[in-house]
Structure formats: structure tokens, C-alpha cells
Write a protein that holds these residues in place. Structure first.
Motif, PDB file in Angstrom:
ATOM      1  N   VAL A  13      44.451  21.130  10.478  1.00  0.00           N
ATOM      2  CA  VAL A  13      45.903  21.206  10.294  1.00  0.00           C
ATOM      3  C   VAL A  13      46.534  19.822  10.398  1.00  0.00           C
ATOM      4  CG1 VAL A  13      48.051  22.051  11.315  1.00  0.00           C
ATOM      5  CG2 VAL A  13      46.094  23.576  11.076  1.00  0.00           C
ATOM      6  N   ARG A  14      46.131  19.075  11.420  1.00  0.00           N
ATOM      7  CA  ARG A  14      46.728  17.755  11.619  1.00  0.00           C
ATOM      8  C   ARG A  14      46.326  16.788  10.508  1.00  0.00           C
ATOM      9  NH1 ARG A  14      48.263  15.647  17.516  1.00  0.00           N
ATOM     10  NH2 ARG A  14      49.311  13.707  16.962  1.00  0.00           N
ATOM     11  N   ALA A  15      45.100  16.921  10.011  1.00  0.00           N
ATOM     12  CA  ALA A  15      44.669  16.082   8.893  1.00  0.00           C
ATOM     13  C   ALA A  15      45.490  16.398   7.638  1.00  0.00           C
ATOM     14  CB  ALA A  15      43.184  16.284   8.623  1.00  0.00           C
ATOM     15  N   PHE A  16      45.735  17.692   7.413  1.00  0.00           N
ATOM     16  CA  PHE A  16      46.546  18.096   6.261  1.00  0.00           C
ATOM     17  C   PHE A  16      47.964  17.527   6.374  1.00  0.00           C
ATOM     18  CE2 PHE A  16      49.658  21.108   4.530  1.00  0.00           C
ATOM     19  CZ  PHE A  16      49.274  21.131   3.201  1.00  0.00           C
ATOM     20  N   LEU A  17      48.543  17.625   7.565  1.00  0.00           N
ATOM     21  CA  LEU A  17      49.894  17.113   7.758  1.00  0.00           C
ATOM     22  C   LEU A  17      49.926  15.595   7.649  1.00  0.00           C
ATOM     23  CD1 LEU A  17      51.103  19.365  10.720  1.00  0.00           C
ATOM     24  CD2 LEU A  17      51.529  19.632   8.284  1.00  0.00           C
ATOM     25  N   THR A  18      48.859  14.939   8.080  1.00  0.00           N
ATOM     26  CA  THR A  18      48.792  13.484   7.969  1.00  0.00           C
ATOM     27  C   THR A  18      48.841  13.059   6.509  1.00  0.00           C
ATOM     28  OG1 THR A  18      47.521  13.276  10.027  1.00  0.00           O
ATOM     29  CG2 THR A  18      47.390  11.445   8.474  1.00  0.00           C
ATOM     30  N   VAL A  19      48.109  13.772   5.668  1.00  0.00           N
ATOM     31  CA  VAL A  19      48.111  13.465   4.236  1.00  0.00           C
ATOM     32  C   VAL A  19      49.437  13.856   3.609  1.00  0.00           C
ATOM     33  CG1 VAL A  19      47.023  13.983   2.021  1.00  0.00           C
ATOM     34  CG2 VAL A  19      45.609  13.675   4.074  1.00  0.00           C
ATOM     35  N   ARG A  20      49.927  15.050   3.974  1.00  0.00           N
ATOM     36  CA  ARG A  20      51.148  15.581   3.353  1.00  0.00           C
ATOM     37  C   ARG A  20      52.370  14.729   3.703  1.00  0.00           C
ATOM     38  NH1 ARG A  20      52.410  20.784   1.537  1.00  0.00           N
ATOM     39  NH2 ARG A  20      54.400  20.660   0.433  1.00  0.00           N
ATOM     40  N   LYS A  21      52.464  14.309   4.950  1.00  0.00           N
ATOM     41  CA  LYS A  21      53.620  13.537   5.395  1.00  0.00           C
ATOM     42  C   LYS A  21      53.384  12.029   5.341  1.00  0.00           C
ATOM     43  CE  LYS A  21      55.474  17.005   8.579  1.00  0.00           C
ATOM     44  NZ  LYS A  21      55.965  17.245   9.962  1.00  0.00           N
ATOM     45  N   ARG A  22      52.175  11.648   4.912  1.00  0.00           N
ATOM     46  CA  ARG A  22      51.813  10.223   4.845  1.00  0.00           C
ATOM     47  C   ARG A  22      51.985   9.537   6.198  1.00  0.00           C
ATOM     48  NH1 ARG A  22      54.423   8.388  -1.024  1.00  0.00           N
ATOM     49  NH2 ARG A  22      53.242   9.914  -2.276  1.00  0.00           N
ATOM     50  N   LEU A  23      51.443  10.170   7.213  1.00  0.00           N
ATOM     51  CA  LEU A  23      51.492   9.632   8.562  1.00  0.00           C
ATOM     52  C   LEU A  23      50.319   8.694   8.784  1.00  0.00           C
ATOM     53  CD1 LEU A  23      52.308  12.944  10.461  1.00  0.00           C
ATOM     54  CD2 LEU A  23      53.913  11.186   9.699  1.00  0.00           C
ATOM     55  N   PRO A  24      50.401   7.804   9.761  1.00  0.00           N
ATOM     56  CA  PRO A  24      49.278   6.909  10.050  1.00  0.00           C
ATOM     57  C   PRO A  24      48.059   7.684  10.543  1.00  0.00           C
ATOM     58  CG  PRO A  24      51.001   6.679  11.717  1.00  0.00           C
ATOM     59  CD  PRO A  24      51.581   7.514  10.614  1.00  0.00           C
ATOM     60  N   TRP A  25      46.899   7.342  10.006  1.00  0.00           N
ATOM     61  CA  TRP A  25      45.667   8.027  10.392  1.00  0.00           C
ATOM     62  C   TRP A  25      45.295   7.753  11.835  1.00  0.00           C
ATOM     63  CZ3 TRP A  25      42.948  11.702   7.881  1.00  0.00           C
ATOM     64  CH2 TRP A  25      43.290  11.938   6.548  1.00  0.00           C
ATOM     65  N   TRP A  26      45.810   6.653  12.380  1.00  0.00           N
ATOM     66  CA  TRP A  26      45.473   6.328  13.761  1.00  0.00           C
ATOM     67  C   TRP A  26      45.939   7.416  14.727  1.00  0.00           C
ATOM     68  CZ3 TRP A  26      42.308   3.938  16.662  1.00  0.00           C
ATOM     69  CH2 TRP A  26      42.590   3.716  18.012  1.00  0.00           C
ATOM     70  N   ASP A  27      47.082   8.039  14.430  1.00  0.00           N
ATOM     71  CA  ASP A  27      47.575   9.111  15.299  1.00  0.00           C
ATOM     72  C   ASP A  27      46.590  10.278  15.323  1.00  0.00           C
ATOM     73  OD1 ASP A  27      49.810   7.664  15.894  1.00  0.00           O
ATOM     74  OD2 ASP A  27      51.094   8.655  14.416  1.00  0.00           O
ATOM     75  N   LEU A  28      46.083  10.636  14.143  1.00  0.00           N
ATOM     76  CA  LEU A  28      45.111  11.727  14.067  1.00  0.00           C
ATOM     77  C   LEU A  28      43.824  11.365  14.791  1.00  0.00           C
ATOM     78  CD1 LEU A  28      43.932  14.386  12.920  1.00  0.00           C
ATOM     79  CD2 LEU A  28      43.347  13.089  10.849  1.00  0.00           C
ATOM     80  N   LEU A  29      43.307  10.180  14.544  1.00  0.00           N
ATOM     81  CA  LEU A  29      42.048   9.762  15.161  1.00  0.00           C
ATOM     82  C   LEU A  29      42.194   9.608  16.670  1.00  0.00           C
ATOM     83  CD1 LEU A  29      40.843   7.158  12.510  1.00  0.00           C
ATOM     84  CD2 LEU A  29      40.141   9.553  12.775  1.00  0.00           C
ATOM     85  N   GLY A  30      43.348   9.122  17.104  1.00  0.00           N
ATOM     86  CA  GLY A  30      43.582   8.996  18.541  1.00  0.00           C
ATOM     87  C   GLY A  30      43.630  10.350  19.222  1.00  0.00           C
ATOM     88  N   TRP A  31      44.288  11.312  18.566  1.00  0.00           N
ATOM     89  CA  TRP A  31      44.347  12.671  19.120  1.00  0.00           C
ATOM     90  C   TRP A  31      42.957  13.273  19.209  1.00  0.00           C
ATOM     91  CZ3 TRP A  31      42.985  17.309  16.673  1.00  0.00           C
ATOM     92  CH2 TRP A  31      43.342  18.476  17.352  1.00  0.00           C
ATOM     93  N   ALA A  32      42.183  13.154  18.128  1.00  0.00           N
ATOM     94  CA  ALA A  32      40.849  13.732  18.110  1.00  0.00           C
ATOM     95  C   ALA A  32      39.916  13.049  19.099  1.00  0.00           C
ATOM     96  CB  ALA A  32      40.269  13.642  16.700  1.00  0.00           C
ATOM     97  N   SER A  33      40.070  11.748  19.268  1.00  0.00           N
ATOM     98  CA  SER A  33      39.156  11.018  20.156  1.00  0.00           C
ATOM     99  C   SER A  33      39.298  11.457  21.608  1.00  0.00           C
ATOM    100  CB  SER A  33      39.398   9.513  20.034  1.00  0.00           C
ATOM    101  OG  SER A  33      40.695   9.168  20.500  1.00  0.00           O
ATOM    102  N   VAL A  34      40.501  11.875  22.019  1.00  0.00           N
ATOM    103  CA  VAL A  34      40.695  12.344  23.395  1.00  0.00           C
ATOM    104  C   VAL A  34      39.796  13.543  23.656  1.00  0.00           C
ATOM    105  CG1 VAL A  34      42.345  13.379  24.999  1.00  0.00           C
ATOM    106  CG2 VAL A  34      43.050  11.453  23.572  1.00  0.00           C
ATOM    107  N   PHE A  35      39.841  14.521  22.766  1.00  0.00           N
ATOM    108  CA  PHE A  35      39.015  15.718  22.936  1.00  0.00           C
ATOM    109  C   PHE A  35      37.534  15.394  22.812  1.00  0.00           C
ATOM    110  CE2 PHE A  35      36.697  19.337  21.222  1.00  0.00           C
ATOM    111  CZ  PHE A  35      37.062  20.360  22.075  1.00  0.00           C
TER     112      PHE A  35
END
Length: 261
Positions: free
Chosen positions: A84-106
Motif C-alpha cells: 500500500v505504501r509503495a503504491f501511494l509513494t508512486v501515486r503521490k510521487r513521494l520520496p522513496w526514502w520515507d518508504l524504505l525508512g518505514w520498512a527498515s524499522v520493521f
């Protein structure tokens, strides 16, 4: 319910739908990890949704790790929310670092858990993983059946031990199952609640995938789906709103309607 945009009356209805569910009642008193998993899943999803709305944050990843400690299949929920977050990152053109940072915590927390488990037990996965290994035939037979009993904590147990099931129970269970899943599906089609319409169904589908893969559970109750009952209740109320149009639901009518449903 309020975060998704339901009214006060609709929020009460969602709560009562959970409260009157027999499987939830059983899970609340059976002394197992079901209610703990429910609280952690609900907290993770709510925090995740707020992070998506604010375009940042990784607290939900930490809560998902706690859910992983309660039930190992929370990793499947993480995968669903990652998609879901990857889809929103692409759809909203958000920085990939936010997604990778979120995933790296888990992933970092989970890696630490895996290493600690292997160092102590010599196994990468917990015993519950091996205990739930079933054949594809078993999964295909019992998984769908498990999903068809969302209201009765006894019916599945009857069928597993091959006792006769009362006809009235079969009829009401069939009607309740159609209403339960039907309203949820209709609620998934309502996109007036921001990105929640994508988050809630993704988590529910991940839970369903787990049940179908492992064939459900032989114990009375719906403990493998109970952790997403609140999310299903919200989708069901969204479905009712879609069927009723835009008219608000009066708060006093919510408990009566929930008991009827």
C-alpha cells in the motif's frame, strides 16, 4: 471509525457490530493471544493511516513488530501495508526514502528477532509455523469453510468432529454470512474516505490469505480473523452508507440495527 470519516452514529454501529459478534466474545475470555493481536493490529493500522495522511512516520512499523511477537503471521500484514505504501509513494510521487525508512524499522527488528531465535533454538521460525503446516488439500477444504462462519463460534467445531448441525443454525448462518461479507465488499467500493479504502481491505485480504493457506483453525471461534473484525465492521458500515446514500445514521438507531444484522 471516526478516522475513516464515519459519523458518530455510524461509529457506534461499528463498535456494536464487533461487540455482538459471538467470535469476538469468545476471544475476549478464552485467555489466548487473540485480543492482544487485535489491539496491536488495530493500533498498527490506525497509526499507519495517520502516517500516510501526514506523509511520514514509522511508528506503525514498530507496532507491527509487536504484533509479530504476538502472532508470527503479522509479517504478512507488513507485506500488505508495504505494498500500500509503495503504491501511494508512486501515486503521490513521494520520496522513496520515507518508504524504505518505514520498512527498515520493521525489518531490522525482525532480523534481530530471527538471529536471537536461531542462536537459542537453532530454528529461524517459531514452533507455531511448523505446527500449522498442512497439505494443500487440507487448506483448500477447511480454509474457505472457516471463512464462511463469521458469526458462530460453535458451528465449525461441530463440523470438525462430525456432529449433526441443526437446520435453523445452517439457515441463519448462511444468511448472516452473506450479509457479513456482502456489506464488507460493498464498503470496499466506497472511496470517499481518502486512502483508507485501500488500507483496510489490504489488511483484511492479507488475513484471509493466511487463513486460506493454512486451512483455518480447528478450535471453536474465529480467532484467526478476529484481529481484523474492527476493520471489517468499519467496511460493513461503509457498505451500509453506500446502500443508504448520504443520509446520516442516528446514533440511537445504531445498537438496534447492529443486533438485527
Amino acid at each position: 471509525a471516526r478516522a475513516v470519516g464515519l459519523s458518530a452514529g455510524e461509529s457506534v454501529l461499528a463498535q456494536v457490530l464487533v461487540a455482538v459478534n459471538n467470535n469476538f466474545a469468545l476471544a475476549a475470555v478464552n485467555g489466548m493471544e487473540t485480543t492482544l493481536a487485535l489491539c496491536l493490529v488495530l493500533g498498527s493500522v490506525l497509526t499507519f493511516g495517520r502516517e500516510v495522511e501526514k506523509r511520514g512516520g514509522a511508528y506503525s512499523a514498530g507496532l507491527l513488530f509487536l504484533a509479530l511477537l504476538a502472532r508470527p503471521y503479522a509479517a504478512v500484514l507488513f507485506a500488505a501495508l508495504f505494498a500500500v505504501r509503495a503504491f501511494l509513494t508512486v501515486r503521490k510521487r513521494l520520496p522513496w526514502w520515507d518508504l524504505l525508512g518505514w520498512a527498515s524499522v520493521f525489518l531490522l527488528l525482525m532480523t534481530g528477532l530471527l538471529l536471537a531465535r536461531f542462536a537459542y533454538y537453532g530454528q529461524w521460525v517459531p514452533n507455531t509455523y511448523y505446527a500449522k503446516q498442512v497439505t494443500s488439500q487440507y487448506a483448500s477444504q477447511w480454509g474457505p469453510l472457516y471463512l464462511l462462519h463469521p458469526l458462530s463460534p460453535i458451528r465449525v467445531a461441530w463440523e470438525y468432529i462430525e456432529l449433526p448441525v441443526p437446520l435453523w443454525s445452517t439457515q441463519w448462518q448462511a444468511l448472516g454470512t452473506v450479509a457479513f461479507w456482502g456489506l464488507g465488499v460493498v464498503g470496499c467500493a466506497r472511496r470517499g474516505a481518502g486512502w483508507w479504502w485501500l488500507i483496510l481491505p489490504s489488511v483484511v485480504l492479507a488475513q484471509i490469505a493466511f487463513v486460506l493457506h493454512f486451512g483455518g483453525d480447528w478450535m471453536p471461534g474465529w480467532r484467526f480473523v478476529v484481529p481484523v473484525l474492527p476493520l471489517l465492521a468499519v467496511l460493513q458500515v461503509q457498505g451500509l452508507r453506500r446502500l443508504r446514500g448520504s443520509r446520516p445514521l442516528h446514533r440511537a438507531a445504531a445498537p438496534v440495527l447492529a443486533v438485527v444484522l
